[in-house]
Design an enzyme around this catalytic site. Structure first.
Site, short mmCIF file in Angstrom:
data_model
loop_
_atom_site.label_atom_id
_atom_site.label_comp_id
_atom_site.label_asym_id
_atom_site.label_seq_id
_atom_site.Cartn_x
_atom_site.Cartn_y
_atom_site.Cartn_z
N GLU A 77 -85.06 -35.66 76.79
CA GLU A 77 -84.53 -35.07 75.56
C GLU A 77 -83.59 -33.93 76.00
O GLU A 77 -83.97 -32.76 76.04
CB GLU A 77 -85.65 -34.51 74.67
N ASP A 125 -89.58 -33.49 77.13
CA ASP A 125 -89.25 -32.58 76.03
C ASP A 125 -88.33 -31.46 76.52
O ASP A 125 -88.53 -30.91 77.60
CB ASP A 125 -90.56 -31.99 75.50
C1 BGC Z 1 -89.53 -31.47 70.13
C2 BGC Z 1 -89.83 -30.63 68.93
C3 BGC Z 1 -90.54 -29.37 69.39
C4 BGC Z 1 -89.74 -28.65 70.47
C5 BGC Z 1 -90.57 -27.65 71.21
C6 BGC Z 1 -88.59 -30.57 70.87
O1 BGC Z 1 -87.36 -30.74 71.00
O2 BGC Z 1 -88.96 -32.70 69.84
O3 BGC Z 1 -90.62 -31.31 68.01
O4 BGC Z 1 -90.73 -28.51 68.32
O5 BGC Z 1 -89.30 -29.55 71.45
O6 BGC Z 1 -91.45 -28.28 72.06
#
Ligand code: BGC
Length: 527
Positions: free
Chosen positions: A264, A191
């Site tokens: 991500e 994340d």
């Molecule tokens: C997740 C989101 C989340 C954020 C904070 C991201 O990019 O995909 O759903 O709100 O991280 O953790």
């Protein structure tokens, strides 16, 4: 092929209205039937759920509302028996404020956990130490009365950012990763992978270029409340030197377990994203989000795909939607138009190198559910912008017609299912070879079947402009008419067969010189 399970909305196994591991176990066969290889499960850890589980209170356990470690173990074994690999969602940028580390650190400057987080004295006027905004609105700093300092949080105050300058944080996450992989997990989606390291001096952010006009999001999470966030150029709070070093250390751990690291990395500038994957000594794959941000046109589709592939490289995961964005059918025009465009995009992505990632329900052509504001639970709603909350794309999957839609036996699911139609359900679509579900399944099977003949082949783009977006990869041609009029693609005369077509009746046709395509028709040609 990857598939994102947003667990609380996937399938409820124990009848409490929440999707859970028992529900997922019961539906694993369905994912194998669809042709999925890799299942990424959104956070399942104990959490106060201030941000849908992206606020983790214990990285090594399972939220009892979702199951148990034992149940997760059973799921992993069953998944492996079906040829599926399981990725967990690792959230290393921040913990929950309910995490024992933060509870110990808050209020006590001498706590051994104090340095796990980022603390600063107030500015001379008593305000926050710098001008950084949080993704969900407001400043990225909250004042702790007890210790007289602010803590940093790029998201909610309940999601304090970890201090990745601290060796103890680094060691703790190496240990967490090692433990999950040794335990049997096949990899992690990481994340906010671009933001773990911040500039050590935490300088103010300059305004975004073009501020006041249209501003491109360069470092956001892609979530709704980004307006204030977009006023700044995110040059100190994300994508800092040193962040890729972390993934280098993790890669050594992952390689020992033959595991996958999928980041991500929410950077829409390909040259910045490239740094995370190009050396292939850190992340295996990074998401390329540009296709989720495009305004539909053939040129925009072509550009988003080419830019990722040519400027980042082949180490991409292609999300077809996500829990942070509107569903693709909604984003791309709504109804059958949106669904047809989404299938065009999915077809184009499926022939490219990398890992396409279906967000649960995309394969059914689901659209967003227009939820009343008062039932929305996303922090963006709670913080005052319900119209921008992400809940409409997170509603439960309709498995079959009837009460609870096969999702739950409870009277009330945790989020309304909405007014789905029987033809939206898995059960009805499984029985109809022309359904979206069956088309996605055919696409996935075609991708798998042709993989051997394209694996080492470069991608040659065929039509530089016009409504048809198309490329050749070895003996395979992938084409989609992304425009509004029928058009014809001229080919090299080699005989090929339509292996997949969005309009099933075309499958099996022979094609040589000319490939006519109706608007929003997509095909894969192969030997
Ligand atoms: C997740 C989101 C989340 C954020 C904070 C991201 O990019 O995909 O759903 O709100 O991280 O953790």
């Amino acid at each position: 092929m990857g598939y994102q399970v947003y667990l609380r909305s996937f399938a409820d196994g124990d009848g409490d209205g929440w999707g859970d591991l028992a529900g997922l176990r019961a539906r694993l066969e369905h994912l194998a039937w669809l042709g999925v290889d890799v299942v990424w499960i959104s956070p399942l850890y104990p959490s106060p759920l201030r941000d849908g589980g992206y606020d983790v209170a214990d990285y090594l356990d399972v939220d009892p509302r979702l199951g148990s470690l034992e149940e997760l173990g059973a799921l992993v074994s069953e998944a492996h028996a079906l040829g599926l690999r399981i990725l967990l969602d690792l959230v290393p940028n921040h913990t929950s404020s309910d995490h024992p580390w933060f509870m110990a650190a808050r209020g006590d400057r001498d706590s051994p956990y104090r340095d796990h987080y980022v603390w600063r004295d107030p500015a001379p006027d008593g305000g926050p130490p710098n001008n950084w905004p949080a993704h969900f609105g407001g400043p990225a700093w909250t004042y702790d009365d007890a210790s007289g300092q602010y803590w940093l949080h790029l998201f909610l105050p309940h999601q304090p950012d970890l201090n990745w300058q601290s060796p103890a944080v680094d060691e703790a996450f190496a240990d967490i990763l090692e433990r999950w992989l040794a335990w049997g997990i096949d990899g992690v989606r990481i994340d906010v992978a671009h933001a773990l390291v911040k500039h050590p001096d935490l300088p103010d952010l300059p305004p975004a270029p073009g501020q006041g006009d249209e501003v491109e999001v360069t470092g956001g999470s892609g979530v709704g409340v980004e307006r204030e966030f977009e006023r700044y150029a995110h040059v100190h709070d994300a994508d800092q030197p040193g962040v890729t070093e972390i993934y280098r250390r993790w890669r050594a751990i992952a390689d020992r377990h033959d595991a996958l690291l999928l980041g991500e990395v929410y950077l829409l500038e390909p040259q910045r994203l490239r740094r995370y994957v190009a050396d292939q000594d850190g992340l295996h794959l990074a998401f390329w989000f540009a296709p989720l941000h495009l305004e539909w046109s053939p040129a925009a589709v072509r550009a988003a795909l080419r830019e990722g592939l040519e400027e980042v490289g082949p180490w991409l995961s292609w999300p077809l939607a996500s829990h942070d964005r509107p569903r693709s059918a909604t984003a791309l025009g709504g109804g059958d138009l949106g669904r047809a465009r989404a299938l065009c995009l999915a077809t184009l992505v499926c022939g490219l190198p990398g890992l396409p990632m279906i967000y649960q329900g995309e394969e059914l052509g689901l659209t967003d559910v227009p939820l009343p504001h008062e039932v929305r639970q996303d922090p963006i709603a709670v913080r005052g912008e319900p119209e921008r909350a992400r809940d409409p794309g997170r509603t439960p999957i309709p498995w079959e017609p009837g009460p609870g839609w096969g999702f739950t036996s409870a009277d009330e699911p945790w989020l309304p299912i909405g007014d789905r139609r029987p033809e939206d359900t898995v059960a009805v679509q499984r029985g109809d070879l022309d359904s979206w579900l069956q088309r996605y399944r055919a696409l996935l099977a075609t991708r798998k079947g042709l993989h051997g003949s394209v694996a080492d082949e470069p991608v040659d783009w065929l039509a530089p402009d016009g409504p048809i977006v198309a490329y050749r990869r070895g003996p395979v041609v992938v084409a989609a008419n992304c425009g509004q009029q029928a058009a014809t693609l001229t080919l090299d005369g080699r005989h090929r067969i339509v292996r997949f077509a969005s309009a099933r009746a075309r499958e099996g046709q022979r094609v040589a010189e000319e490939l006519p395509l109706e608007p929003h028709e997509a095909v894969v040609l192969g030997p």
